[in-house]
Design a protein around this motif. Structure first.
Motif, PDB file in Angstrom:
ATOM      1  N   SER B 152       5.206  -0.712   5.738  1.00 47.86           N
ATOM      2  CA  SER B 152       4.812  -1.841   6.581  1.00 47.86           C
ATOM      3  C   SER B 152       3.484  -1.472   7.719  1.00 47.86           C
ATOM      4  N   GLU B 153       3.768  -0.329   7.929  1.00 48.68           N
ATOM      5  CA  GLU B 153       2.309   0.438   8.724  1.00 48.68           C
ATOM      6  C   GLU B 153       1.121   0.695   8.126  1.00 48.68           C
ATOM      7  N   ILE B 154       1.441   0.979   7.115  1.00 48.76           N
ATOM      8  CA  ILE B 154      -0.101   0.971   5.743  1.00 48.76           C
ATOM      9  C   ILE B 154      -0.431  -0.494   5.664  1.00 48.76           C
ATOM     10  N   LEU B 155       0.363  -1.413   4.926  1.00 51.18           N
ATOM     11  CA  LEU B 155      -0.013  -3.181   4.698  1.00 51.18           C
ATOM     12  C   LEU B 155      -0.044  -4.080   5.654  1.00 51.18           C
ATOM     13  N   GLY B 156       0.506  -3.462   6.978  1.00 53.46           N
ATOM     14  CA  GLY B 156       0.357  -4.687   8.040  1.00 53.46           C
ATOM     15  C   GLY B 156       1.070  -5.912   7.848  1.00 53.46           C
ATOM     16  N   THR B 157       2.583  -5.313   7.160  1.00 51.91           N
ATOM     17  CA  THR B 157       3.180  -6.769   6.583  1.00 51.91           C
ATOM     18  C   THR B 157       4.651  -6.167   7.683  1.00 51.91           C
ATOM     19  N   SER B 158       5.384  -7.364   7.813  1.00 44.87           N
ATOM     20  CA  SER B 158       6.774  -7.033   8.515  1.00 44.87           C
ATOM     21  C   SER B 158       8.017  -6.446   7.429  1.00 44.87           C
ATOM     22  N   VAL B 159       8.922  -5.449   7.942  1.00 51.23           N
ATOM     23  CA  VAL B 159       9.563  -5.207   6.547  1.00 51.23           C
ATOM     24  C   VAL B 159      10.430  -5.566   6.080  1.00 51.23           C
ATOM     25  N   GLY B 160      10.545  -6.630   7.578  1.00 47.50           N
ATOM     26  CA  GLY B 160      11.689  -8.421   6.310  1.00 47.50           C
ATOM     27  C   GLY B 160      10.939  -8.844   4.856  1.00 47.50           C
ATOM     28  N   ALA B 161       9.343  -9.044   5.317  1.00 44.01           N
ATOM     29  CA  ALA B 161       8.956  -9.865   3.896  1.00 44.01           C
ATOM     30  C   ALA B 161       8.906  -8.706   3.377  1.00 44.01           C
ATOM     31  N   LEU B 162       8.573  -7.501   2.972  1.00 45.08           N
ATOM     32  CA  LEU B 162       8.655  -6.133   2.273  1.00 45.08           C
ATOM     33  C   LEU B 162       9.409  -5.918   1.610  1.00 45.08           C
ATOM     34  N   LYS B 163      10.941  -6.379   2.477  1.00 39.72           N
ATOM     35  CA  LYS B 163      12.025  -6.005   1.551  1.00 39.72           C
ATOM     36  C   LYS B 163      12.513  -7.421   0.433  1.00 39.72           C
ATOM     37  N   ALA B 164      11.919  -8.910   1.742  1.00 41.40           N
ATOM     38  CA  ALA B 164      12.246 -10.103  -0.036  1.00 41.40           C
ATOM     39  C   ALA B 164      11.227 -10.118  -0.478  1.00 41.40           C
ATOM     40  N   SER B 165       9.772  -9.314  -0.948  1.00 43.14           N
ATOM     41  CA  SER B 165       9.014  -9.095  -2.142  1.00 43.14           C
ATOM     42  C   SER B 165       9.262  -8.597  -2.819  1.00 43.14           C
ATOM     43  N   TYR B 166      10.219  -7.074  -2.588  1.00 47.19           N
ATOM     44  CA  TYR B 166      10.448  -5.882  -3.108  1.00 47.19           C
ATOM     45  C   TYR B 166      11.093  -6.817  -4.219  1.00 47.19           C
ATOM     46  N   HIS B 167      12.471  -7.308  -3.830  1.00 45.56           N
ATOM     47  CA  HIS B 167      13.521  -8.073  -4.000  1.00 45.56           C
ATOM     48  C   HIS B 167      12.977  -8.962  -5.280  1.00 45.56           C
ATOM     49  N   LEU B 168      11.977  -9.738  -4.430  1.00 47.70           N
ATOM     50  CA  LEU B 168      11.647 -10.996  -6.149  1.00 47.70           C
ATOM     51  C   LEU B 168      10.873 -10.216  -6.817  1.00 47.70           C
ATOM     52  N   ALA B 169      10.366  -8.625  -7.107  1.00 46.70           N
ATOM     53  CA  ALA B 169       9.435  -7.862  -7.475  1.00 46.70           C
ATOM     54  C   ALA B 169      10.565  -7.885  -9.046  1.00 46.70           C
ATOM     55  N   THR B 170      11.388  -7.230  -8.317  1.00 45.67           N
ATOM     56  CA  THR B 170      12.635  -6.748  -8.671  1.00 45.67           C
ATOM     57  C   THR B 170      13.236  -7.496  -9.769  1.00 45.67           C
ATOM     58  N   LYS B 171      13.768  -8.739  -9.323  1.00 46.36           N
ATOM     59  CA  LYS B 171      14.561  -9.534 -10.541  1.00 46.36           C
ATOM     60  C   LYS B 171      13.298 -10.512 -11.820  1.00 46.36           C
ATOM     61  N   LYS B 172      12.450 -10.596 -10.755  1.00 45.44           N
ATOM     62  CA  LYS B 172      11.172 -10.752 -12.191  1.00 45.44           C
ATOM     63  C   LYS B 172      11.228  -9.809 -13.276  1.00 45.44           C
ATOM     64  N   ILE B 173      11.019  -9.248 -12.886  1.00 46.72           N
ATOM     65  CA  ILE B 173      10.738  -7.451 -13.413  1.00 46.72           C
ATOM     66  C   ILE B 173      11.423  -7.302 -14.579  1.00 46.72           C
ATOM     67  N   GLU B 174      12.774  -7.349 -14.008  1.00 45.83           N
ATOM     68  CA  GLU B 174      14.422  -7.429 -15.016  1.00 45.83           C
ATOM     69  C   GLU B 174      14.495  -8.518 -16.343  1.00 45.83           C
ATOM     70  N   GLU B 175      13.975  -9.196 -15.716  1.00 45.12           N
ATOM     71  CA  GLU B 175      13.890 -10.498 -16.938  1.00 45.12           C
ATOM     72  C   GLU B 175      13.029 -10.188 -17.592  1.00 45.12           C
ATOM     73  N   PHE B 176      11.956 -10.029 -17.170  1.00 49.34           N
ATOM     74  CA  PHE B 176      10.794  -9.524 -17.611  1.00 49.34           C
ATOM     75  C   PHE B 176      11.408  -9.273 -19.000  1.00 49.34           C
TER      76      PHE B 176
END
Lengths: 130, 180
Positions: B152-176
């Protein structure tokens, strides 16, 4: 693969580096950094540069009116402008002749065409400037 | 935090600067290399970007205000340098940033500095399918094991948004991975 879960097993990137890469890296970086050291310019030197810039600006500022006065002092018109004026003016040849004295008229008659043209031009300029 | 303050002072003092900077390079070269390599994929590119990052860190040290941690400031420079590198590559080849990552992944099999097995290669391919921001978040969390607060400090994005982003990424990767 059907039960694939990222959190079940940690998967590494698989990236490797050349042997001894990190041992040499810090030397390479420190070398590069010493080449890129920002130059420290002493204040007095910076002051000198500013003074020089101010002096140059003053000289240029003073010379602008001098140059323009010098340029305006000449009465010479470019041939294009003169041709334009001679074709686009209401002044007839008769008007010009009326302004000339006898000697000049004689000269015009005696001298070849080129010179005559030059005389005409000069008179035209004089008339227009009046 | 006091240690960091002293360390920054050493970095700025001309007398202690060289030793302190050497310490900084030793401390950061490996994690920063991994961070950059994860983004640009190719070793030679990562090497170039890493060197530029350290040069920038050195040049801008005097401007470091201490508003953020030295760690996140350095990581931010490294991230910017890596993304700029990909942007420039994309512009030069008239392709998108994602296509640049795809190309780099396609070259992985022939890369002497990649010894990943089938699943590691598949994971890299799966990540390359994601939008750029999701790729970045996933790599920083999964491979580099950074905390959400740090990302969050590095990218200037909120922790909430990061968690959502990571969750979505994980799901897409597992599906792939399941699909392929």
């Amino acid at each position: 693969m059907n039960d694939f879960k990222l959190e079940n097993n940690k998967i590494e990137t698989g990236f490797t580096v050349p042997e001894g890469y990190f041992d040499l890296l810090s030397d390479t970086i420190l070398n590069k950094v010493s080449q890129n050291k920002p130059k420290v310019i002493p204040l007095w030197q910076r002051k000198k540069t500013i003074l020089m810039a101010v002096a140059a600006t003053v000289v240029i500022a003073i010379s602008i009116p001098i140059i323009s006065i010098y340029n305006n002092s000449t009465n010479d018109l470019s041939p294009e402008i003169e041709n334009y004026l001679s074709y686009n003016t209401n002044i007839t040849d008769a008007d010009i002749v009326e302004l000339l004295d006898d000697e000049t008229i004689e000269n015009i008659l005696l001298f070849p065409f080129r010179q005559q043209k030059k005389l005409n031009k000069n008179y035209l300029t004089t008339i227009l400037n009046k | 935090l006091q240690d960091e303050k002293t360390f920054i002072e050493e970095l700025l003092n001309p007398k202690t600067q060289n030793v302190a900077f050497q310490k900084l390079v030793q401390l950061y070269q490996k994690p920063l290399y991994n961070h950059i390599r994860n983004i640009v994929i190719d070793h030679d590119d990562a090497n170039d970007v890493l060197q530029n990052t350290f040069i920038k860190v050195y040049q801008y040290l005097a401007n470091f205000k201490g508003e953020s941690k030295l760690f996140s400031w350095i990581y931010r420079i490294a991230t910017n340098e890596s993304l700029t590198f990909i942007n420039n590559k994309a512009k030069k080849n008239h392709i998108s940033n994602e296509e640049v990552s795809q190309k780099a992944i396609n070259n992985l099999e022939a890369d002497v500095y990649f010894n990943g097995n089938e699943i590691q290669l598949k994971l890299q391919k799966a990540i390359a399918q994601l939008p750029e921001k999701q790729q970045l978040v996933f790599k920083m969390k999964y491979f580099e094991e950074l905390k959400y607060e740090e990302i969050s400090e590095i990218l200037g994005t909120s922790v909430g948004a990061l968690k959502a982003s990571y969750h979505l990424a994980t799901k897409k990767i597992e599906e792939f991975v399941k699909r392929n």
